[in-house]
Design a protein around this motif. Structure first.
Motif, PDB file in Angstrom:
ATOM      1  N   THR A   3       0.835  -1.188   0.000  1.00 40.70           N
ATOM      2  CA  THR A   3       0.000   0.000   0.000  1.00 40.70           C
ATOM      3  C   THR A   3       0.874   1.244   0.000  1.00 40.70           C
ATOM      4  OG1 THR A   3      -1.665   1.246   1.237  1.00 40.70           O
ATOM      5  CG2 THR A   3      -0.128  -0.085   2.518  1.00 40.70           C
ATOM      6  N   THR A   4       0.308   2.358  -0.488  1.00 36.19           N
ATOM      7  CA  THR A   4       1.044   3.625  -0.483  1.00 36.19           C
ATOM      8  C   THR A   4       0.589   4.517   0.671  1.00 36.19           C
ATOM      9  OG1 THR A   4      -0.583   4.624  -1.988  1.00 36.19           O
ATOM     10  CG2 THR A   4       1.347   3.556  -2.981  1.00 36.19           C
ATOM     11  N   GLY A  50       9.222 -10.356  20.081  1.00 35.76           N
ATOM     12  CA  GLY A  50       9.687 -11.430  19.222  1.00 35.76           C
ATOM     13  C   GLY A  50       9.361 -11.176  17.762  1.00 35.76           C
ATOM     14  N   GLU A  51      10.032 -11.894  16.883  1.00 34.21           N
ATOM     15  CA  GLU A  51       9.805 -11.736  15.447  1.00 34.21           C
ATOM     16  C   GLU A  51       8.376 -12.112  15.061  1.00 34.21           C
ATOM     17  OE1 GLU A  51      12.746 -13.712  13.076  1.00 34.21           O
ATOM     18  OE2 GLU A  51      14.418 -12.963  14.287  1.00 34.21           O
ATOM     19  N   THR A  52       7.793 -13.072  15.780  1.00 30.06           N
ATOM     20  CA  THR A  52       6.414 -13.488  15.492  1.00 30.06           C
ATOM     21  C   THR A  52       5.447 -12.332  15.672  1.00 30.06           C
ATOM     22  OG1 THR A  52       6.907 -15.741  16.235  1.00 30.06           O
ATOM     23  CG2 THR A  52       4.596 -15.130  16.068  1.00 30.06           C
ATOM     24  N   SER A  53       5.693 -11.498  16.692  1.00 30.97           N
ATOM     25  CA  SER A  53       4.814 -10.341  16.932  1.00 30.97           C
ATOM     26  C   SER A  53       4.931  -9.320  15.808  1.00 30.97           C
ATOM     27  CB  SER A  53       5.162  -9.685  18.269  1.00 30.97           C
ATOM     28  OG  SER A  53       4.889 -10.565  19.347  1.00 30.97           O
ATOM     29  N   VAL A  54       6.131  -9.176  15.244  1.00 32.16           N
ATOM     30  CA  VAL A  54       6.318  -8.265  14.111  1.00 32.16           C
ATOM     31  C   VAL A  54       5.534  -8.783  12.914  1.00 32.16           C
ATOM     32  CG1 VAL A  54       7.971  -7.250  12.496  1.00 32.16           C
ATOM     33  CG2 VAL A  54       8.593  -7.526  14.900  1.00 32.16           C
ATOM     34  N   PHE A  55       5.586 -10.086  12.694  1.00 32.19           N
ATOM     35  CA  PHE A  55       4.857 -10.682  11.579  1.00 32.19           C
ATOM     36  C   PHE A  55       3.352 -10.506  11.771  1.00 32.19           C
ATOM     37  CE2 PHE A  55       2.834 -14.267   9.373  1.00 32.19           C
ATOM     38  CZ  PHE A  55       3.336 -14.073   8.096  1.00 32.19           C
ATOM     39  N   ARG A  56       2.881 -10.665  13.018  1.00 27.10           N
ATOM     40  CA  ARG A  56       1.446 -10.475  13.295  1.00 27.10           C
ATOM     41  C   ARG A  56       1.028  -9.036  13.056  1.00 27.10           C
ATOM     42  NH1 ARG A  56       1.591 -13.968  18.876  1.00 27.10           N
ATOM     43  NH2 ARG A  56       1.347 -16.049  17.949  1.00 27.10           N
ATOM     44  N   PHE A  57       1.925  -8.110  13.360  1.00 28.20           N
ATOM     45  CA  PHE A  57       1.664  -6.699  13.095  1.00 28.20           C
ATOM     46  C   PHE A  57       1.439  -6.483  11.600  1.00 28.20           C
ATOM     47  CE2 PHE A  57       3.702  -2.744  11.625  1.00 28.20           C
ATOM     48  CZ  PHE A  57       2.871  -1.803  12.223  1.00 28.20           C
ATOM     49  N   CYS A  58       2.275  -7.112  10.775  1.00 29.17           N
ATOM     50  CA  CYS A  58       2.130  -7.009   9.318  1.00 29.17           C
ATOM     51  C   CYS A  58       0.793  -7.577   8.865  1.00 29.17           C
ATOM     52  CB  CYS A  58       3.274  -7.736   8.612  1.00 29.17           C
ATOM     53  SG  CYS A  58       4.920  -7.072   8.977  1.00 29.17           S
ATOM     54  N   ARG A  59       0.426  -8.718   9.436  1.00 24.36           N
ATOM     55  CA  ARG A  59      -0.835  -9.350   9.063  1.00 24.36           C
ATOM     56  C   ARG A  59      -2.035  -8.518   9.503  1.00 24.36           C
ATOM     57  NH1 ARG A  59      -0.600 -12.860   5.181  1.00 24.36           N
ATOM     58  NH2 ARG A  59      -2.487 -13.896   5.952  1.00 24.36           N
ATOM     59  N   SER A  60      -1.902  -7.822  10.635  1.00 23.45           N
ATOM     60  CA  SER A  60      -2.983  -6.959  11.126  1.00 23.45           C
ATOM     61  C   SER A  60      -3.259  -5.813  10.164  1.00 23.45           C
ATOM     62  CB  SER A  60      -2.631  -6.396  12.507  1.00 23.45           C
ATOM     63  OG  SER A  60      -2.562  -7.428  13.463  1.00 23.45           O
ATOM     64  N   ASN A  62      -3.114  -6.234   6.973  1.00 19.97           N
ATOM     65  CA  ASN A  62      -3.496  -6.917   5.729  1.00 19.97           C
ATOM     66  C   ASN A  62      -2.346  -6.978   4.723  1.00 19.97           C
ATOM     67  OD1 ASN A  62      -6.229  -7.312   6.582  1.00 19.97           O
ATOM     68  ND2 ASN A  62      -6.670  -5.185   6.046  1.00 19.97           N
ATOM     69  N   LEU A  63      -1.126  -7.102   5.247  1.00 22.14           N
ATOM     70  CA  LEU A  63       0.053  -7.253   4.403  1.00 22.14           C
ATOM     71  C   LEU A  63       0.456  -8.721   4.353  1.00 22.14           C
ATOM     72  CD1 LEU A  63       2.054  -4.168   5.728  1.00 22.14           C
ATOM     73  CD2 LEU A  63       0.752  -4.319   3.599  1.00 22.14           C
ATOM     74  N   ASN A  64       1.100  -9.128   3.272  1.00 25.48           N
ATOM     75  CA  ASN A  64       1.430 -10.542   3.081  1.00 25.48           C
ATOM     76  C   ASN A  64       2.615 -11.011   3.918  1.00 25.48           C
ATOM     77  OD1 ASN A  64      -0.631 -10.896   1.206  1.00 25.48           O
ATOM     78  ND2 ASN A  64       0.663 -10.240  -0.498  1.00 25.48           N
ATOM     79  N   PHE A  69       5.515  -5.381   3.981  1.00 27.53           N
ATOM     80  CA  PHE A  69       5.512  -4.234   4.896  1.00 27.53           C
ATOM     81  C   PHE A  69       6.600  -3.233   4.523  1.00 27.53           C
ATOM     82  CE2 PHE A  69       8.105  -2.759   8.542  1.00 27.53           C
ATOM     83  CZ  PHE A  69       7.285  -1.732   8.991  1.00 27.53           C
ATOM     84  N   LYS A  70       7.820  -3.702   4.242  1.00 27.58           N
ATOM     85  CA  LYS A  70       8.923  -2.799   3.904  1.00 27.58           C
ATOM     86  C   LYS A  70       8.653  -2.063   2.595  1.00 27.58           C
ATOM     87  CE  LYS A  70      13.155  -3.465   4.915  1.00 27.58           C
ATOM     88  NZ  LYS A  70      14.551  -3.927   4.996  1.00 27.58           N
ATOM     89  N   LEU A  71       8.080  -2.754   1.620  1.00 29.21           N
ATOM     90  CA  LEU A  71       7.752  -2.109   0.359  1.00 29.21           C
ATOM     91  C   LEU A  71       6.690  -1.038   0.577  1.00 29.21           C
ATOM     92  CD1 LEU A  71       8.004  -1.832  -2.680  1.00 29.21           C
ATOM     93  CD2 LEU A  71       6.383  -3.736  -2.925  1.00 29.21           C
ATOM     94  N   SER A  72       5.684  -1.347   1.391  1.00 32.87           N
ATOM     95  CA  SER A  72       4.625  -0.382   1.694  1.00 32.87           C
ATOM     96  C   SER A  72       5.185   0.824   2.429  1.00 32.87           C
ATOM     97  CB  SER A  72       3.529  -1.048   2.542  1.00 32.87           C
ATOM     98  OG  SER A  72       2.907  -2.094   1.839  1.00 32.87           O
ATOM     99  N   LEU A  73       6.096   0.578   3.356  1.00 34.51           N
ATOM    100  CA  LEU A  73       6.707   1.676   4.108  1.00 34.51           C
ATOM    101  C   LEU A  73       7.534   2.563   3.181  1.00 34.51           C
ATOM    102  CD1 LEU A  73       7.203   3.037   6.811  1.00 34.51           C
ATOM    103  CD2 LEU A  73       9.061   1.412   7.238  1.00 34.51           C
TER     104      LEU A  73
END
Length: 284
Positions: A3-4, A50-60, A62-64, A69-73
């Motif tokens: 996302t932009t 933990g890294e799992t929490s970062v991944f859950r943040f991305c999923r929250s 709606n990122l794959n 997430f980095k591309l969107s940022l």
């Protein structure tokens, strides 16, 4: 999906995030450039989770995944084309001379960053592994692939046991059959390119020596690496493959070459005379 409008989405969904996810949101909102330059391990450590929490943040959001997430940022914060620390806006009224000066500063910054992070002990260890290798395999993709090819061209001047293949599938095949007596030299500025990490793992499993060249010490490839060499510049997904970054990689290649030449002694000098003589015959 990328996302932009990531920063606004984070702000809108902030109240619905978990306590751990809010820690990630706080870091991203307050220091987006640091987050952009961080691996998932780096960001997790910055947030104290933990890294799992970062991944859950991305999923929250709606990122794959983390790369999405980095591309969107990057898309959300890129108001200008970033040349390391120097920015050139699409509506910039700067003169051609000013633009050239900013590019020059980007090159100087990349080289200085590489020089300041140079570990001469690691350079010496890497050269020793290359010096005693049956075959030296160079690996790299995209811009780093160009550096790997240049390394092959450079080292061919003094030794014949160097290999590079530009095809990504063949590089993976090459790594899967590498011999224990060989050395793998892998170029990956970001440290998180999946194929580069996979190649490091394959070579490690085959008991070959692994030399990994990257900007980030906390690369996931570190457990599979015998020598980690730091060089390069900070790049987000929107700036990947910058010439300044490749320049810093070429800088390190020249340092490795000079040290290898010194340790090879008369043999290197003799080989250089032979190869230089062959090329000289092609000149007018």
């Amino acid at each position: 999906m990328a996302t932009t409008d990531l920063m606004n989405q984070i702000a809108e969904k902030y109240s619905k995030l978990t306590k751990a996810e809010k820690k990630v949101a706080d870091v991203v909102l307050s220091s987006p450039q640091e987050a952009l330059n961080a691996t998932i391990s780096d960001l997790a450590r910055m947030c104290g989770i933990g890294e799992t929490s970062v991944f859950r943040f991305c999923r929250s959001l709606n990122l794959n995944g983390y790369q999405d997430f980095k591309l969107s940022l990057a898309l959300s914060t890129a108001n200008a084309a970033n040349l390391d620390k120097e920015k050139i806006n699409v509506n910039d009224s700067a003169s051609g001379q000013e633009v050239a000066k900013r590019v020059l500063l980007a090159y100087q910054d990349a080289l200085k960053t590489s020089y300041d992070s140079l570990d001469l002990g690691a350079v010496s260890d890497a050269v020793d592994l290359m010096l005693h290798a049956r075959v030296i395999h160079f690996f790299g993709f995209g811009g780093s692939g160009i550096s790997a090819m240049e390394a092959q061209n450079k080292f061919y001047k003094i030794m014949s046991n160097v290999v590079f293949n530009p095809d990504s599938h063949l590089q993976l095949t090459q790594a899967s059959l590498i011999q224990p007596e060989d050395a793998a030299v892998i170029f990956c500025n970001s440290g998180i390119t999946k194929d580069s990490i996979q190649i490091a793992k394959l070579c490690h499993q085959r008991n070959a020596a692994v030399i990994f060249i990257t900007k980030f010490q906390k690369t996931p490839a570190a457990p599979y690496t015998d020598v980690l060499l730091l060089c390069g510049s900070n790049e987000g997904p929107m700036e990947g493959g910058s010439i300044a970054t490749k320049t810093s990689q070429l800088f390190l290649i020249d340092i490795l070459y000079a040290e290898l030449f010194r340790k090879m002694g008369e043999k290197a000098l003799s080989n250089k005379k032979i190869t230089s003589g062959v090329i000289a015959e092609k000149m007018m």
